[in-house]
Design a protein around this motif. Structure first.
Motif, PDB file in Angstrom:
ATOM      1  N   LYS A  38      17.160  32.781  18.713  1.00 48.31           N
ATOM      2  CA  LYS A  38      16.099  32.028  18.032  1.00 48.31           C
ATOM      3  C   LYS A  38      16.321  32.041  16.523  1.00 48.31           C
ATOM      4  N   CYS A  39      16.806  33.150  15.987  1.00 46.72           N
ATOM      5  CA  CYS A  39      17.101  33.213  14.554  1.00 46.72           C
ATOM      6  C   CYS A  39      18.194  32.221  14.174  1.00 46.72           C
ATOM      7  N   ARG A  40      19.236  32.150  14.993  1.00 50.35           N
ATOM      8  CA  ARG A  40      20.315  31.217  14.695  1.00 50.35           C
ATOM      9  C   ARG A  40      19.815  29.772  14.742  1.00 50.35           C
ATOM     10  N   ILE A  41      18.940  29.478  15.689  1.00 50.16           N
ATOM     11  CA  ILE A  41      18.363  28.134  15.790  1.00 50.16           C
ATOM     12  C   ILE A  41      17.572  27.800  14.523  1.00 50.16           C
ATOM     13  N   ILE A  42      16.749  28.746  14.074  1.00 52.64           N
ATOM     14  CA  ILE A  42      15.924  28.518  12.885  1.00 52.64           C
ATOM     15  C   ILE A  42      16.792  28.316  11.647  1.00 52.64           C
ATOM     16  N   VAL A  43      17.845  29.117  11.516  1.00 55.54           N
ATOM     17  CA  VAL A  43      18.738  28.968  10.365  1.00 55.54           C
ATOM     18  C   VAL A  43      19.393  27.596  10.371  1.00 55.54           C
ATOM     19  N   MET A  44      19.949  27.187  11.506  1.00 57.64           N
ATOM     20  CA  MET A  44      20.682  25.928  11.528  1.00 57.64           C
ATOM     21  C   MET A  44      19.748  24.730  11.383  1.00 57.64           C
ATOM     22  N   ASN A  45      18.508  24.868  11.816  1.00 58.59           N
ATOM     23  CA  ASN A  45      17.542  23.812  11.536  1.00 58.59           C
ATOM     24  C   ASN A  45      17.343  23.687  10.025  1.00 58.59           C
ATOM     25  N   GLY A  46      17.165  24.820   9.346  1.00 57.04           N
ATOM     26  CA  GLY A  46      16.998  24.788   7.896  1.00 57.04           C
ATOM     27  C   GLY A  46      18.222  24.242   7.184  1.00 57.04           C
ATOM     28  N   ILE A  47      19.400  24.606   7.662  1.00 56.04           N
ATOM     29  CA  ILE A  47      20.647  24.128   7.057  1.00 56.04           C
ATOM     30  C   ILE A  47      20.760  22.613   7.194  1.00 56.04           C
ATOM     31  N   GLU A  48      20.446  22.096   8.385  1.00 55.33           N
ATOM     32  CA  GLU A  48      20.527  20.642   8.595  1.00 55.33           C
ATOM     33  C   GLU A  48      19.474  19.908   7.770  1.00 55.33           C
ATOM     34  N   VAL A  49      18.263  20.458   7.691  1.00 53.57           N
ATOM     35  CA  VAL A  49      17.217  19.821   6.886  1.00 53.57           C
ATOM     36  C   VAL A  49      17.632  19.770   5.416  1.00 53.57           C
ATOM     37  N   GLU A  50      18.168  20.867   4.892  1.00 50.10           N
ATOM     38  CA  GLU A  50      18.627  20.882   3.497  1.00 50.10           C
ATOM     39  C   GLU A  50      19.716  19.841   3.278  1.00 50.10           C
ATOM     40  N   SER A  51      20.655  19.744   4.206  1.00 48.30           N
ATOM     41  CA  SER A  51      21.733  18.772   4.058  1.00 48.30           C
ATOM     42  C   SER A  51      21.197  17.347   4.048  1.00 48.30           C
ATOM     43  N   LYS A 193      28.865  30.953  -3.368  1.00 49.98           N
ATOM     44  CA  LYS A 193      28.280  29.614  -3.291  1.00 49.98           C
ATOM     45  C   LYS A 193      27.695  29.361  -1.911  1.00 49.98           C
ATOM     46  N   LEU A 194      28.426  29.777  -0.875  1.00 53.08           N
ATOM     47  CA  LEU A 194      27.939  29.597   0.491  1.00 53.08           C
ATOM     48  C   LEU A 194      26.690  30.437   0.738  1.00 53.08           C
ATOM     49  N   HIS A 195      26.694  31.666   0.241  1.00 52.22           N
ATOM     50  CA  HIS A 195      25.526  32.537   0.410  1.00 52.22           C
ATOM     51  C   HIS A 195      24.291  31.912  -0.228  1.00 52.22           C
ATOM     52  N   SER A 196      24.449  31.406  -1.463  1.00 48.02           N
ATOM     53  CA  SER A 196      23.306  30.832  -2.172  1.00 48.02           C
ATOM     54  C   SER A 196      22.785  29.586  -1.465  1.00 48.02           C
ATOM     55  N   LEU A 197      23.684  28.702  -1.053  1.00 53.95           N
ATOM     56  CA  LEU A 197      23.262  27.496  -0.339  1.00 53.95           C
ATOM     57  C   LEU A 197      22.521  27.855   0.950  1.00 53.95           C
ATOM     58  N   THR A 198      23.006  28.873   1.633  1.00 61.63           N
ATOM     59  CA  THR A 198      22.387  29.286   2.894  1.00 61.63           C
ATOM     60  C   THR A 198      20.966  29.781   2.669  1.00 61.63           C
ATOM     61  N   LEU A 199      20.769  30.616   1.649  1.00 62.23           N
ATOM     62  CA  LEU A 199      19.440  31.158   1.402  1.00 62.23           C
ATOM     63  C   LEU A 199      18.484  30.095   0.879  1.00 62.23           C
ATOM     64  N   VAL A 200      18.955  29.191   0.042  1.00 62.15           N
ATOM     65  CA  VAL A 200      18.091  28.099  -0.418  1.00 62.15           C
ATOM     66  C   VAL A 200      17.573  27.306   0.780  1.00 62.15           C
ATOM     67  N   ALA A 201      18.477  26.968   1.697  1.00 67.57           N
ATOM     68  CA  ALA A 201      18.090  26.171   2.862  1.00 67.57           C
ATOM     69  C   ALA A 201      17.105  26.916   3.747  1.00 67.57           C
ATOM     70  N   ALA A 202      17.378  28.200   4.004  1.00 66.15           N
ATOM     71  CA  ALA A 202      16.517  28.971   4.895  1.00 66.15           C
ATOM     72  C   ALA A 202      15.125  29.161   4.299  1.00 66.15           C
TER      73      ALA A 202
END
Length: 413
Positions: A38-51, A193-202
């Motif tokens: 469920k955590c992975r699902i929530i993260v990837m939803n946030g990543i796709e929304v940010e993109s 850069k990847l870490h920052s983008l990931t946290l912004v999205a989440a």
């Protein structure tokens, strides 16, 4: 073993369109699914929304019609990816149950990224934020037992502990004290850069979720708690978003978004325990590889630069959801009293912090404290906590340097 997205072509964007039947995925079982699935699902939803949101902003600021067409085509595919990912969440779960999973994401994602972060300043920013998310989980867990008469351990399992972090009442800072120094895009490690983008999205997705679900509750304490923590999420999105280098061009950021999505889909495919969900991560990875190569070609065409020079030679290690209990307890022991002043971190209160506290709280008990008081009244004087190693958890701060007005000497202003 590392992974280099540039070595794989993936599926061309023109071949990525899926029909409605393929998008209509079966959700995971709320009682049987691995909490980290469920955590992975929530993260990837946030990543796709940010993109998607980034692509819309790029589109609105782009005069080139051919480029608008390319962005629109990829964005439509990412909208399909977002629907598949987010629709994996079970509709039978309440908003509060999903909220607890959101906070588990914030804790174990941020803690893992902080442990891996090579830049000391960025690592401190992540460590600062994770203790606040840790406290949010504790507050929501008490609300959950009050409203739904269930315990958060059925959602987070024994993977993430539930106990007080930095008390939420101390999270309300002056807006200018939430702005951090950005990394330098020319010199920083690509992983940063990847870490920052990931946290912004989440964090952005968490903020958006709370903004929308908070008023759906009838109970006053629930509405108040969501409102309070939703305002803290605004602070967190500012905190993490300001770490991004604003001199990065639209095309640099486009490539980084796609590269980051490749990293995360590859990471989650490597560790996913649910075969059906794993197949979705694999498909989306192959789609993202195609999108990455298209973004690279757009940057080469429009900026005359090869983005390969700003990308890591390979992606390693994969982002991993795992318990971070010992690390978090160490942070509780050493950083629970921190607040911010300018772009720095201090242990003493200061005038702006105290003025914000006075303006918002006005001497009244905030919802984050009221929910614990109401829980104690309802359950015979005890709050809800879940520890897993038999030690007594650190008690919530009753007195703190943050209660005192004292400008920290030498701190940034």
């Amino acid at each position: 073993m590392g992974f280099n997205p540039l070595d794989h072509k993936g599926i061309p964007v023109a071949d990525q369109l899926r029909n409605w039947r393929e998008l209509d995925v079966e959700p995971v079982d709320p009682d049987l699914a691995d909490p980290y699935t469920k955590c992975r699902i929530i993260v990837m939803n946030g990543i796709e929304v940010e993109s998607i949101l980034f692509s819309h902003q790029f589109h609105r600021n782009c005069p080139d019609m051919a480029l608008k067409h390319a962005l629109a085509q990829t964005r439509y595919i990412e909208q399909q990816q977002q629907k598949v990912v987010n629709w994996l969440l079970p509709g039978s779960s309440s908003a509060l149950e999903t909220t607890i999973s959101y906070e588990q994401v914030a804790i174990d994602l941020t803690a893992w990224l902080a442990r891996q972060e090579p830049d000391p300043y960025l690592r401190q920013a992540y460590e600062f934020g994770v203790l606040e998310d840790f406290d949010h989980l504790y507050r929501y867990a008490n609300l959950y037992e009050m409203i739904q008469h269930r315990k958060a351990e059925r959602i987070v399992d024994s993977l993430t502990e539930v106990m007080p972090g930095r008390p939420t009442r101390y999270h309300h800072r002056h807006p200018i004290d939430n702005v951090r120094e950005p990394y330098n895009a020319k010199t920083t490690d690509p992983r940063s850069k990847l870490h920052s983008l990931t946290l912004v999205a989440a964090e952005q997705q968490t903020m958006n979720f709370y903004m929308n679900v908070g008023p759906q509750y009838m109970e006053p304490i629930a509405r108040q708690l969501y409102q309070e923590i939703a305002m803290v999420e605004e602070e967190h999105v500012t905190h993490y978003g300001s770490l991004l280098d604003p001199t990065e061009t639209w095309f640099e950021r486009l490539v980084l978004h796609e590269y980051n999505e490749c990293w995360l889909y590859w990471s989650f495919m490597e560790q996913e325990s649910d075969r059906r969900v794993k197949a979705i991560w694999e498909l989306h990875l192959n789609q993202e590889l195609g999108q990455l190569h298209e973004a690279i070609e757009l940057m080469r065409k429009h900026e005359g630069r090869d983005p390969v020079e700003m990308l890591p030679a390979e992606l390693d290690p994969p982002m991993t959801f795992e318990p971070n209990k010992a690390y978090l307890r160490e942070l509780l022991d050493t950083q629970i009293d921190l607040t911010t002043l300018g772009t720095g971190f201090v242990k003493d209160a200061h005038e702006r912090f105290q003025a914000m506290q006075d303006a918002l709280l006005g001497g009244e008990l905030p919802a984050s404290d009221a929910v614990i008081a109401q829980h104690e009244e309802m359950f015979g004087g005890s709050d809800y906590r879940m520890e897993t190693d038999g030690e007594h958890p650190r008690p919530e701060l009753r007195q703190s340097p943050l209660d005192q007005v004292a400008v920290a000497p030498g701190a940034a202003s």
